[in-house]
Design a protein around this motif. Structure first.
Motif, PDB file in Angstrom:
ATOM      1  N   LEU A 103      -6.463  -5.754  -4.613  1.00 41.86           N
ATOM      2  CA  LEU A 103      -5.889  -5.118  -3.419  1.00 41.86           C
ATOM      3  C   LEU A 103      -5.508  -3.674  -3.711  1.00 41.86           C
ATOM      4  O   LEU A 103      -5.812  -2.770  -2.926  1.00 41.86           O
ATOM      5  N   LEU A 104      -4.840  -3.443  -4.831  1.00 37.95           N
ATOM      6  CA  LEU A 104      -4.413  -2.085  -5.177  1.00 37.95           C
ATOM      7  C   LEU A 104      -5.604  -1.153  -5.410  1.00 37.95           C
ATOM      8  O   LEU A 104      -5.540   0.033  -5.085  1.00 37.95           O
ATOM      9  N   ALA A 105      -6.685  -1.698  -5.954  1.00 36.08           N
ATOM     10  CA  ALA A 105      -7.879  -0.877  -6.213  1.00 36.08           C
ATOM     11  C   ALA A 105      -8.600  -0.501  -4.922  1.00 36.08           C
ATOM     12  O   ALA A 105      -9.430   0.404  -4.921  1.00 36.08           O
ATOM     13  N   ASN A 106      -8.277  -1.192  -3.826  1.00 30.73           N
ATOM     14  CA  ASN A 106      -8.999  -0.971  -2.578  1.00 30.73           C
ATOM     15  C   ASN A 106      -8.150  -0.381  -1.464  1.00 30.73           C
ATOM     16  O   ASN A 106      -8.494  -0.511  -0.290  1.00 30.73           O
ATOM     17  N   VAL A 107      -7.038   0.226  -1.829  1.00 31.50           N
ATOM     18  CA  VAL A 107      -6.223   0.938  -0.845  1.00 31.50           C
ATOM     19  C   VAL A 107      -6.001   2.368  -1.323  1.00 31.50           C
ATOM     20  O   VAL A 107      -6.181   2.680  -2.493  1.00 31.50           O
ATOM     21  N   ARG A 108      -5.604   3.204  -0.384  1.00 30.59           N
ATOM     22  CA  ARG A 108      -5.335   4.604  -0.709  1.00 30.59           C
ATOM     23  C   ARG A 108      -3.925   4.739  -1.261  1.00 30.59           C
ATOM     24  O   ARG A 108      -3.097   3.841  -1.149  1.00 30.59           O
ATOM     25  N   GLU A 109      -3.662   5.891  -1.832  1.00 30.40           N
ATOM     26  CA  GLU A 109      -2.344   6.167  -2.397  1.00 30.40           C
ATOM     27  C   GLU A 109      -1.246   6.113  -1.334  1.00 30.40           C
ATOM     28  O   GLU A 109      -0.104   5.764  -1.623  1.00 30.40           O
ATOM     29  N   SER A 110      -1.586   6.421  -0.102  1.00 29.59           N
ATOM     30  CA  SER A 110      -0.600   6.414   0.982  1.00 29.59           C
ATOM     31  C   SER A 110      -0.324   5.011   1.511  1.00 29.59           C
ATOM     32  O   SER A 110       0.591   4.816   2.305  1.00 29.59           O
ATOM     33  N   ASP A 111      -1.100   4.032   1.081  1.00 28.88           N
ATOM     34  CA  ASP A 111      -0.937   2.655   1.521  1.00 28.88           C
ATOM     35  C   ASP A 111       0.002   1.914   0.571  1.00 28.88           C
ATOM     36  O   ASP A 111       0.405   2.454  -0.455  1.00 28.88           O
ATOM     37  N   ALA A 112       0.338   0.675   0.897  1.00 32.59           N
ATOM     38  CA  ALA A 112       1.226  -0.118   0.036  1.00 32.59           C
ATOM     39  C   ALA A 112       0.736  -1.551  -0.029  1.00 32.59           C
ATOM     40  O   ALA A 112       0.188  -2.079   0.933  1.00 32.59           O
ATOM     41  N   VAL A 113       0.959  -2.168  -1.189  1.00 34.32           N
ATOM     42  CA  VAL A 113       0.619  -3.570  -1.409  1.00 34.32           C
ATOM     43  C   VAL A 113       1.856  -4.265  -1.950  1.00 34.32           C
ATOM     44  O   VAL A 113       2.488  -3.781  -2.890  1.00 34.32           O
ATOM     45  N   GLY A 114       2.184  -5.403  -1.343  1.00 34.58           N
ATOM     46  CA  GLY A 114       3.332  -6.162  -1.822  1.00 34.58           C
ATOM     47  C   GLY A 114       2.994  -7.623  -1.969  1.00 34.58           C
ATOM     48  O   GLY A 114       2.213  -8.178  -1.190  1.00 34.58           O
ATOM     49  N   ARG A 115       3.572  -8.235  -2.977  1.00 34.86           N
ATOM     50  CA  ARG A 115       3.488  -9.694  -3.108  1.00 34.86           C
ATOM     51  C   ARG A 115       4.778 -10.225  -2.505  1.00 34.86           C
ATOM     52  O   ARG A 115       5.866  -9.953  -2.989  1.00 34.86           O
ATOM     53  N   LEU A 116       4.627 -10.967  -1.421  1.00 32.73           N
ATOM     54  CA  LEU A 116       5.789 -11.417  -0.669  1.00 32.73           C
ATOM     55  C   LEU A 116       6.411 -12.668  -1.279  1.00 32.73           C
ATOM     56  O   LEU A 116       7.559 -12.992  -0.995  1.00 32.73           O
ATOM     57  N   GLY A 117       5.658 -13.338  -2.107  1.00 31.79           N
ATOM     58  CA  GLY A 117       6.117 -14.560  -2.752  1.00 31.79           C
ATOM     59  C   GLY A 117       4.966 -15.529  -2.848  1.00 31.79           C
ATOM     60  O   GLY A 117       4.048 -15.495  -2.026  1.00 31.79           O
ATOM     61  N   GLY A 118       4.999 -16.385  -3.842  1.00 31.22           N
ATOM     62  CA  GLY A 118       3.941 -17.378  -4.001  1.00 31.22           C
ATOM     63  C   GLY A 118       2.573 -16.723  -4.002  1.00 31.22           C
ATOM     64  O   GLY A 118       2.293 -15.834  -4.790  1.00 31.22           O
ATOM     65  N   ASP A 119       1.729 -17.155  -3.075  1.00 33.87           N
ATOM     66  CA  ASP A 119       0.357 -16.631  -2.995  1.00 33.87           C
ATOM     67  C   ASP A 119       0.156 -15.797  -1.735  1.00 33.87           C
ATOM     68  O   ASP A 119      -0.944 -15.743  -1.193  1.00 33.87           O
TER      69      ASP A 119
END
Length: 191
Positions: A103-119
């Motif tokens: 996920l992080l490799a496929n978003v721009r620097e201005s975007d955000a990725v979070g793991r909300l819990g579990g899967d």
């Protein structure tokens, strides 16, 4: 005798000031590390729920003020329980790390990725509407299936269901996240 004592006291004072400065630097570095850890997932390189919600809240304010588009993607991994049950929890951890990396490799620097819990993961795409969000979800879904993750020398396929919800003036980040979650469940049930 007073002349000798004054330079010694002054030297001692300078040494104490330098020692205190070094101690402040160490404590400042520890505080910065603790603050970063408070917002990042302990297992993956993604933000944790707290960190993601903070970014989401600030981004919503930015979208409102500057009339900027944004899309929120909610990902629930498909078959994750099977990975944990069949290959073990270490494999499950490896799968979560692989998903976060993808996920992080496929978003721009201005975007955000979070793991909300579990899967469950969430992605915030700035300057993207519903169509761009759906296209990103489609591409990420394909990448999860084709790339998977490597466990004990074998590639294990992954899957996921995405829900997409464009920013439409929502004022509460929890509401927006719930809308994306609901869209994900509709998609998952349709399968």
């Amino acid at each position: 005798m007073t002349d000798v004592a004054e330079p010694t006291a002054e030297i001692d004072l300078h040494a104490e000031i330098e020692r205190l400065r070094a101690q402040v630097a160490v404590l400042t570095a520890r505080a910065e590390t603790a603050e970063a850890l408070a917002d990042h997932d302990v297992l993956t390189p993604a933000l944790n729920r707290r960190g993601f919600m903070s970014v989401l809240s600030r981004s919503m304010a930015y979208c409102r003020r500057h009339e900027v588009e944004a899309a929120l993607l909610y990902l629930d991994m498909d078959g994750f329980k099977g990975v944990n049950d069949g290959l073990g929890h270490a494999a499950g951890d490896a799968a979560l790390m692989a998903v976060a990396d993808l996920l992080l490799a496929n978003v721009r620097e201005s975007d955000a990725v979070g793991r909300l819990g579990g899967d469950e993961f969430a992605l915030l795409l700035m300057n993207a509407g519903a169509d761009e969000g759906r296209e990103k979800a489609r591409r990420l879904s394909e990448a999860l299936e084709t790339e998977g993750f490597v466990w004990e020398g074998a590639t294990v396929a992954l899957g996921g269901s995405f829900g997409v919800r464009a920013y439409a003036g929502q004022t509460d980040p929890e509401v927006w996240l719930s809308e994306a979650d609901a869209a994900m469940w509709l998609r998952k049930k349709a399968r």
